[in-house]
Motif scaffolding. Structure first.
Motif, short mmCIF file in Angstrom:
data_model
loop_
_atom_site.label_atom_id
_atom_site.label_comp_id
_atom_site.label_asym_id
_atom_site.label_seq_id
_atom_site.Cartn_x
_atom_site.Cartn_y
_atom_site.Cartn_z
N ASP A 34 0.85 -1.19 0.00
CA ASP A 34 0.00 0.00 0.00
C ASP A 34 0.89 1.24 0.00
O ASP A 34 1.89 1.29 0.72
N PHE A 35 0.48 2.21 -0.80
CA PHE A 35 1.20 3.48 -0.90
C PHE A 35 0.19 4.60 -0.75
O PHE A 35 -0.81 4.64 -1.46
N LYS A 36 0.45 5.50 0.20
CA LYS A 36 -0.43 6.65 0.41
C LYS A 36 0.39 7.91 0.19
O LYS A 36 1.49 8.05 0.73
N GLY A 37 -0.16 8.80 -0.59
CA GLY A 37 0.47 10.09 -0.87
C GLY A 37 -0.61 11.00 -1.44
O GLY A 37 -1.74 11.00 -0.96
N ILE A 38 -0.27 11.72 -2.49
CA ILE A 38 -1.27 12.54 -3.19
C ILE A 38 -2.39 11.64 -3.68
O ILE A 38 -3.55 11.97 -3.64
N ARG A 39 -2.02 10.47 -4.16
CA ARG A 39 -3.01 9.46 -4.51
C ARG A 39 -2.66 8.18 -3.75
O ARG A 39 -1.63 8.11 -3.11
N ARG A 40 -3.51 7.20 -3.83
CA ARG A 40 -3.30 5.94 -3.13
C ARG A 40 -3.20 4.81 -4.15
O ARG A 40 -3.84 4.85 -5.19
N HIS A 117 6.05 14.44 -8.32
CA HIS A 117 5.59 15.01 -9.60
C HIS A 117 4.12 15.44 -9.48
O HIS A 117 3.75 16.54 -9.89
N TRP A 118 3.27 14.55 -8.91
CA TRP A 118 1.85 14.89 -8.76
C TRP A 118 1.67 16.09 -7.84
O TRP A 118 0.84 16.97 -8.10
N ALA A 119 2.44 16.15 -6.76
CA ALA A 119 2.35 17.27 -5.83
C ALA A 119 2.74 18.57 -6.53
O ALA A 119 2.06 19.60 -6.38
N ASN A 120 3.81 18.54 -7.30
CA ASN A 120 4.24 19.73 -8.04
C ASN A 120 3.18 20.17 -9.04
O ASN A 120 2.92 21.37 -9.19
N GLN A 121 2.57 19.20 -9.73
CA GLN A 121 1.50 19.53 -10.69
C GLN A 121 0.32 20.19 -9.97
O GLN A 121 -0.22 21.19 -10.45
N GLN A 122 -0.09 19.62 -8.85
CA GLN A 122 -1.23 20.17 -8.12
C GLN A 122 -0.91 21.55 -7.56
O GLN A 122 -1.75 22.45 -7.59
N ARG A 123 0.33 21.74 -7.06
CA ARG A 123 0.75 23.06 -6.56
C ARG A 123 0.68 24.09 -7.68
O ARG A 123 0.10 25.17 -7.50
N THR A 124 1.26 23.75 -8.82
CA THR A 124 1.28 24.67 -9.96
C THR A 124 -0.13 24.99 -10.42
O THR A 124 -0.47 26.15 -10.67
N TYR A 166 -7.91 30.28 0.51
CA TYR A 166 -8.21 29.00 -0.14
C TYR A 166 -6.92 28.40 -0.72
O TYR A 166 -6.66 27.20 -0.55
N LEU A 167 -6.10 29.23 -1.36
CA LEU A 167 -4.84 28.75 -1.93
C LEU A 167 -3.93 28.22 -0.82
O LEU A 167 -3.34 27.15 -0.97
N GLU A 168 -3.83 28.95 0.28
CA GLU A 168 -2.98 28.51 1.39
C GLU A 168 -3.45 27.16 1.93
O GLU A 168 -2.64 26.26 2.18
N ALA A 169 -4.77 26.98 2.10
CA ALA A 169 -5.31 25.71 2.59
C ALA A 169 -5.03 24.58 1.60
O ALA A 169 -4.66 23.47 1.99
N LEU A 171 -2.58 24.42 -0.61
CA LEU A 171 -1.15 24.11 -0.59
C LEU A 171 -0.77 23.31 0.66
O LEU A 171 0.10 22.43 0.59
N GLN A 172 -1.44 23.57 1.78
CA GLN A 172 -1.20 22.77 2.99
C GLN A 172 -1.62 21.32 2.77
O GLN A 172 -0.91 20.40 3.16
N ARG A 173 -2.81 21.12 2.16
CA ARG A 173 -3.28 19.75 1.88
C ARG A 173 -2.32 19.03 0.94
O ARG A 173 -2.02 17.85 1.13
N ILE A 174 -1.82 19.74 -0.06
CA ILE A 174 -0.86 19.15 -0.99
C ILE A 174 0.42 18.79 -0.24
O ILE A 174 1.00 17.72 -0.44
N GLY A 175 0.86 19.68 0.65
CA GLY A 175 2.06 19.40 1.44
C GLY A 175 1.91 18.16 2.30
O GLY A 175 2.83 17.34 2.38
N ILE A 176 0.75 17.99 2.91
CA ILE A 176 0.50 16.80 3.72
C ILE A 176 0.50 15.55 2.84
O ILE A 176 1.10 14.54 3.18
N GLY A 177 -0.14 15.66 1.68
CA GLY A 177 -0.21 14.52 0.76
C GLY A 177 1.11 14.19 0.09
O GLY A 177 1.28 13.10 -0.44
N SER A 178 2.05 15.12 0.13
CA SER A 178 3.33 14.85 -0.52
C SER A 178 4.21 13.91 0.30
O SER A 178 5.20 13.38 -0.20
N ALA A 179 3.83 13.66 1.55
CA ALA A 179 4.56 12.69 2.37
C ALA A 179 4.04 11.29 2.01
O ALA A 179 2.85 11.02 2.07
#
Length: 194
Positions: A34-40, A117-124, A166-169, A171-179
């Protein structure tokens, strides 16, 4: 005893005609990754080795053998195997576990790169969307100021503030998902006599 595996090994017998493989004793291991990150992502990984030759089956053949044997095979009593066969089969099972652990490590590395890569795409994407909305609002503010519509200017400024929040929130969710959180669990291991 020292020969006892950590996970009880199942022993199955199945006719060669049911699996399309050479007769022989095979050892297998089956894991859930199992892998959890931006996607699972969840993967069931199979490894099978022919005990007498040490040759690994390709992943497709390994999965087919284990699944077919689990559905159509019959229980094989350990007493049907010699001590030498049983010892060799357990050693081969350990090889399967080691191969899966090595492949899991490789997949973790790949998943981490994909996740980055997915985190960077979502951030951008989030930053560009916010930038477009804020630019549009700033243009409206400039127009309203020229027209003397101060109430509209205040509302548009409030919308800009909301967009930034909204952008800050986001980006925080993306940051959490990037782990990345990987896990590997052995589902089954054993011997198959073909």
């Amino acid at each position: 005893s020292e020969d006892t595996p950590s996970t009880p090994l199942v022993a199955i017998e199945i006719p060669a005609s049911d699996v399309g493989l050479s007769r022989g004793l095979y050892a297998f291991s089956c894991d859930r990754w199992d892998f959890k990150g931006i996607r699972r992502e969840s993967v069931i990984a199979y490894r099978v080795v022919e005990v007498s030759t040490g040759a690994f089956l390709n992943p497709t053949e390994a999965e087919r053998l284990v699944v077919t044997a689990s559905r159509q095979g019959a229980r094989l009593p350990y007493g049907a195997l010699s001590d030498t066969e049983l010892r060799s089969a357990r050693e081969s099972h350990v090889l399967c576990e080691e191969r899966l652990a090595e492949e899991f490590g490789e997949r973790v590395t790949e998943f981490e790169l994909e996740n980055e890569h997915w985190a960077n795409q979502q951030r951008t994407s989030a930053e560009r969307l916010a930038e477009r909305k804020i630019t549009s609002l700033e243009q409206r503010i400039a127009k309203m100021r020229l027209e003397g519509k101060e109430r509209g200017v205040a509302l548009a400024n409030a919308q800009i503030k909301k967009q930034n929040e909204y952008l800050e929130a986001k980006l925080q969710r993306i940051g959490i998902g990037s782990a990345v959180e990987p896990s590997m669990n052995e589902l089954a291991g054993g011997l198959i006599l073909v």
